[in-house]
Design a protein around this motif. Structure first.
Motif, PDB file in Angstrom:
ATOM      1  N   SER A 183       4.424  14.684  -8.320  1.00 35.87           N
ATOM      2  CA  SER A 183       3.140  15.372  -8.304  1.00 35.87           C
ATOM      3  C   SER A 183       2.029  14.409  -8.727  1.00 35.87           C
ATOM      4  CB  SER A 183       3.157  16.586  -9.241  1.00 35.87           C
ATOM      5  OG  SER A 183       3.043  16.179 -10.593  1.00 35.87           O
ATOM      6  N   THR A 184       0.788  14.808  -8.395  1.00 41.05           N
ATOM      7  CA  THR A 184      -0.395  14.012  -8.771  1.00 41.05           C
ATOM      8  C   THR A 184      -1.385  14.898  -9.522  1.00 41.05           C
ATOM      9  OG1 THR A 184      -1.512  14.492  -6.675  1.00 41.05           O
ATOM     10  CG2 THR A 184      -0.130  12.514  -6.758  1.00 41.05           C
ATOM     11  N   GLN A 185      -0.861  15.911 -10.161  1.00 36.24           N
ATOM     12  CA  GLN A 185      -1.715  16.901 -10.815  1.00 36.24           C
ATOM     13  C   GLN A 185      -2.619  16.249 -11.862  1.00 36.24           C
ATOM     14  OE1 GLN A 185       0.457  20.194 -12.439  1.00 36.24           O
ATOM     15  NE2 GLN A 185      -1.361  21.464 -12.695  1.00 36.24           N
ATOM     16  N   LYS A 188      -2.743  12.414 -12.542  1.00 40.12           N
ATOM     17  CA  LYS A 188      -1.631  11.747 -13.227  1.00 40.12           C
ATOM     18  C   LYS A 188      -0.412  11.720 -12.302  1.00 40.12           C
ATOM     19  CE  LYS A 188      -3.903  11.239 -17.083  1.00 40.12           C
ATOM     20  NZ  LYS A 188      -4.328   9.883 -17.531  1.00 40.12           N
ATOM     21  N   ILE A 189       0.228  10.570 -12.211  1.00 43.89           N
ATOM     22  CA  ILE A 189       1.379  10.412 -11.317  1.00 43.89           C
ATOM     23  C   ILE A 189       2.673  10.723 -12.063  1.00 43.89           C
ATOM     24  CG2 ILE A 189       2.659   8.808  -9.856  1.00 43.89           C
ATOM     25  CD1 ILE A 189      -0.126   9.514  -8.804  1.00 43.89           C
ATOM     26  N   LEU A 190       3.387  11.750 -11.579  1.00 42.35           N
ATOM     27  CA  LEU A 190       4.707  12.093 -12.120  1.00 42.35           C
ATOM     28  C   LEU A 190       5.732  11.507 -11.162  1.00 42.35           C
ATOM     29  CD1 LEU A 190       6.174  13.694 -14.374  1.00 42.35           C
ATOM     30  CD2 LEU A 190       6.210  15.646 -12.806  1.00 42.35           C
ATOM     31  N   TYR A 217      12.227  12.431 -14.628  1.00 48.86           N
ATOM     32  CA  TYR A 217      10.877  12.423 -14.058  1.00 48.86           C
ATOM     33  C   TYR A 217       9.857  12.348 -15.195  1.00 48.86           C
ATOM     34  CZ  TYR A 217      13.179  13.845  -9.749  1.00 48.86           C
ATOM     35  OH  TYR A 217      13.998  13.881  -8.646  1.00 48.86           O
ATOM     36  N   LYS A 218       9.000  11.336 -15.142  1.00 49.58           N
ATOM     37  CA  LYS A 218       8.018  11.143 -16.212  1.00 49.58           C
ATOM     38  C   LYS A 218       6.661  10.743 -15.643  1.00 49.58           C
ATOM     39  CE  LYS A 218      11.283   9.885 -19.866  1.00 49.58           C
ATOM     40  NZ  LYS A 218      11.655   8.884 -20.895  1.00 49.58           N
ATOM     41  N   GLN A 219       5.644  11.015 -16.456  1.00 52.92           N
ATOM     42  CA  GLN A 219       4.293  10.621 -16.087  1.00 52.92           C
ATOM     43  C   GLN A 219       4.133   9.124 -16.323  1.00 52.92           C
ATOM     44  OE1 GLN A 219       0.352  11.902 -18.167  1.00 52.92           O
ATOM     45  NE2 GLN A 219       1.002  13.611 -16.879  1.00 52.92           N
ATOM     46  N   SER A 221       1.790   5.570 -16.506  1.00 53.26           N
ATOM     47  CA  SER A 221       0.446   5.058 -16.760  1.00 53.26           C
ATOM     48  C   SER A 221      -0.040   4.294 -15.537  1.00 53.26           C
ATOM     49  CB  SER A 221       0.459   4.129 -17.980  1.00 53.26           C
ATOM     50  OG  SER A 221       1.196   2.945 -17.690  1.00 53.26           O
TER      51      SER A 221
END
Length: 298
Positions: A183-185, A188-190, A217-219, A221
């Motif tokens: 996701s790019t919610q 922020k890139i997950l 799965y992590k966000q 930087s």
């Protein structure tokens, strides 16, 4: 009649109390359960589990499925008991199942514990994002339904297709770096690290996961994304709000990568891409063709 020789009166009362307690406690359904005694009303939880049941020709046993079970289309006619990671025991048990066949990782943990303590047999199907893991799933599902021979035949067919798909990319000297974006919610890139379905399918298709240093799965930087240097962004279709190419590549960190410079993104149906079931060999080939085009040979 059970006798308790040479016990004092207090100890005798304690022993009788314990025996009565054991007699009335419910048997935990998950203990050593590998085969359903009654296969008439099975709930399938997990898209690949439902696919396998249909591939075995045993869909007549299904009374309900979870919301990730969207293939084959016929499965959509079954009642939906909810998302596999957000189950409610009441929803699952409301269809009065004779057995619950659930993919490992179903949750939340508390809900699964309640289901396992119910009087409905619960079989947990292992999930490993590998070639052998798919074959294991097929055999576990087949055994649970009492159709071991059918499962062995299906596993052999899937094994052959997987080997053929992997062989098509084995000779590729180029190994593209792939960033799977969940996701790019909020900008922020997950992204997917190791020990994920995304990591598994990327490896099988002859690619390299651009992410290193974490599992799951992590966000990420902005700096980590730039450092990952992906050649390709991989995303799912039909999974949450759509993210347009313009939105994706307007992200400064994505734009600074080789994938961003080339505006290279591949989108595939999530269940097909990450299901690790009977269709995975085809998913491997489709992904490999998108990655390497003419380098993939029959």
């Amino acid at each position: 009649m059970v006798s308790f020789p040479s016990l004092s009166r207090p100890k005798l009362a304690q022993a009788i109390g314990l025996s009565l307690l054991l007699a009335v406690l419910p048997v935990r359904a998950e203990e050593a359960a590998t085969v359903f005694a009654d296969t008439s009303k099975i709930v399938a939880i997990g898209g690949s589990i439902t696919e396998i049941v249909y591939a075995l020709g045993e869909e007549g046993h299904l009374v309900a499925r979870d919301s990730t079970s969207r293939y084959p289309e016929a499965a959509l006619k079954l009642p939906d008991v909810g998302y596999m990671r957000q189950l409610s025991p009441e929803g699952v048990l409301s269809v009065n199942p004779s057995g619950i066949l659930a993919l490992h990782g179903s949750g939340p943990k508390e809900a699964v514990e309640v289901l396992k303590k119910s009087n409905v047999p619960f079989i947990d199907v292992p999930e490993h994002y590998t070639h052998d893991g798919i074959l294991e799933k097929i055999r576990v599902v087949g055994k649970a339904l009492g159709v071991d021979a059918k499962a062995d035949r299906l596993a052999a067919e899937v094994d052959a297709r997987l080997k053929a798909a992997e062989q098509q990319t084995a000779s590729n000297k180029e190994r593209k770096r792939i960033l799977f974006v969940l996701s790019t919610q909020g900008g922020k890139i997950l992204a997917a690290g190791s020990e994920t379905a995304a990591d598994g399918i990327v490896n099988l298709a002859g690619g390299v996961n651009a992410v290193e240093g974490f599992s799951g799965y992590k966000q990420m930087s902005d700096e980590a994304i730039v450092t990952a240097r992906p050649d390709v962004i991989l995303m799912m279709d039909n999974a949450g709000p759509a993210v347009s190419d313009d939105e994706l590549f307007s992200n400064p960190s994505i734009a600074s990568t080789p994938a961003g410079a080339a505006r290279k993104v591949i989108r595939m149906d999530g269940g097909y891409l990450l299901g690790f079931g009977p269709r995975t060999a085809e998913a491997i080939r489709d992904l490999a063709v998108s990655l390497y085009d003419g380098q993939v040979t029959d």
